[in-house]
Design an enzyme around this catalytic site. Structure first.
Site, mmCIF file in Angstrom:
data_model
loop_
_atom_site.group_PDB
_atom_site.id
_atom_site.type_symbol
_atom_site.label_atom_id
_atom_site.label_comp_id
_atom_site.label_asym_id
_atom_site.label_seq_id
_atom_site.Cartn_x
_atom_site.Cartn_y
_atom_site.Cartn_z
ATOM 1 N NE ARG A 261 -3.732 -2.309 2.333
ATOM 2 C CZ ARG A 261 -4.619 -2.615 3.283
ATOM 3 N NH1 ARG A 261 -4.773 -1.813 4.318
ATOM 4 N NH2 ARG A 261 -5.335 -3.726 3.203
ATOM 5 N NE ARG A 276 -1.859 5.708 9.392
ATOM 6 C CZ ARG A 276 -3.062 5.535 8.861
ATOM 7 N NH1 ARG A 276 -3.157 5.061 7.628
ATOM 8 N NH2 ARG A 276 -4.156 5.841 9.528
ATOM 9 C CD GLU A 348 -8.504 -1.587 10.530
ATOM 10 O OE1 GLU A 348 -8.493 -2.492 9.684
ATOM 11 O OE2 GLU A 348 -8.677 -0.375 10.259
#
Length: 428
Positions: A261, A276, A348
């Site tokens: 991503r 991330r 999350e």
């Protein structure tokens, strides 16, 4: 994509869904109008085509000047048929384009609003009081460096920012977590899969990703292929253009893959550590089932995710994601968020989505119906669901919640057999 026939019969339902998502409500009327135009253009084409066939018989029976006159009329009629056929095809493509822009119809009970408008379903576990233990917790990167598990500096040297190396106990811990998740999947009837990480545009689009406008997706221009952000994409395309014999049991796959991503919209957020990152590993559950079984299967997927969280002994909460944060394909999504001590918030770790027939309609995946006497009947769209059992990000919560004052980390009991009985990840 959505079912146009159902939308035309229930426009208010779809308008309410768009309103809850804070999405374009005018798309409902645009689709209704486009369908009217499509039907009218098809009718015009079929009428002219019928006239053309009738004229053909007249021409065959005519002679002399009458035949020449009819031939001239047939020529004009053929041009009209060609024009109306092109108009019908254009109207069909316009309707399909609008369909592909329309997100899935949300389920009843989904909270309206955006990212912060979720509903908390439940909170599980006790948040650790580090002051009672007499020390201030370190973040996962500091711990990872102390135990020789994470190397961000060399990851950046080799590949750029937001890349990393997991090494030593870090690599072993991730593999242990993934293997524990795979064992849970096998116990519950999943077929394990090692999936492709490059897919064609039609597969990416079919799953519900916007390949033209999604800045999160990596594309290989030369090959016209896309790097997946989840094995859901490859497994969704696995049965494209097929008819499944679902029977009473869903078809369940557990996909283990590396995922990619861009994290294009996260500048300045979570740049430290492995929360991330551009590349990570993930074990993804993917299910094909009937529309009637989808909600029940969704509850099972959530339960299996919670079993994983319980096994690694993390405090967590389950949220019912708001409509505006569901993405294109999901009709409902539950997120499991683990407590991250140094951030003093829940983050999350896993989510599970019921995509109803949305992806199956885009990928033309049907199920074979069975009549009351047991014989095979017609077909209809299948339902698809997905849910995550483990990812690299889980290491963040495990390292921080189970740390000791010296930076070592206690291994949750359920993970110890997967680490050769190792009870503590020691400081080097």
């Amino acid at each position: 994509m959505i079912d146009v026939k159902h939308l035309i019969e229930n426009p208010d339902l779809y308008t309410a869904s768009q309103r809850a998502r804070a999405a374009d409500e005018s798309l409902v009327e645009q689709i209704v109008s486009a369908d009217v135009e499509r039907r009218a253009s098809i009718t015009s084409f079929e009428e002219l085509r019928a006239q053309q066939k009738a004229f053909g018989k007249k021409v065959a029976a005519a002679q002399g000047e009458e035949k020449q006159r009819l031939l001239a009329e047939v020529k004009d009629l053929a041009a009209s048929v060609k024009t109306t056929e092109a108009a019908a095809e254009e109207a069909k493509q316009r309707l399909e384009s609008l369909q592909r822009r329309f997100p899935n119809l949300i389920e009843d009970g989904v909270p309206a609003g955006g990212e912060d408008d979720f509903t908390t379903v439940k909170t599980v576990g006790t948040i650790r009081d580090f002051s009672a233990d007499g020390f201030t917790p370190r973040d996962h990167l500091e711990i990872g460096e102390l135990i020789g598990a994470i190397d961000m500096e060399r990851g950046a040297k080799v590949s750029g920012s937001r890349f990393y190396f997991l090494k030593g106990v870090g690599a072993r811990l991730e593999l242990a977590l993934m293997q524990m998740g795979l064992d849970l999947a096998l116990q519950n009837g999943f077929t394990p899969m090692m999936t492709p990480t490059l897919v064609r545009p039609e597969t990416m689009q079919g799953t519900g990703f916007d390949v033209e406008h999604d800045d999160e997706i990596y594309k290989l221009e030369r090959d016209d292929l896309y790097l997946v952000g989840t094995s859901e994409v490859a497994i969704a395309g696995y049965h494209a253009d097929e008819i499944l014999e679902l029977g009473e049991e869903p078809v369940r796959y557990a996909g283990w893959s590396t995922c990619y991503r861009r994290e294009a919209g996260s500048a300045g957020k979570d740049t430290r550590g492995i929360i991330r990152v551009h590349q990570f590993n993930k074990l993804e559950m993917f299910v094909y089932t009937t529309v009637e079984q989808a909600a029940e299967e969704h509850a099972r997927l959530l339960d299996w995710e919670e079993q994983m969280l319980a096994q690694v002994e993390l405090p967590y909460r389950v949220i019912d994601t708001a409509a505006g944060d569901l993405g294109m394909s999901a009709a409902r999504k539950f997120d499991c968020e683990a407590w991250v001590p140094t951030q003093e918030t829940y983050r999350e770790l896993t989510s599970t989505s019921n995509c109803t027939t949305f992806q199956a309609r885009r990928l033309n995946i049907r199920e074979r119906l069975v009549t009351e006497d047991g014989s095979k009947g017609g077909t209809r769209m299948a339902a698809t669901l997905n849910g995550t059992l483990a990812t690299t990000r889980w290491l963040v919560a495990i390292l921080e919640n189970h740390q000791n004052p010296d930076g070592s980390v206690n291994v949750p009991a359920a993970l110890q057999p997967y680490l050769g009985g190792l009870e503590v990840l020691p400081v080097l």
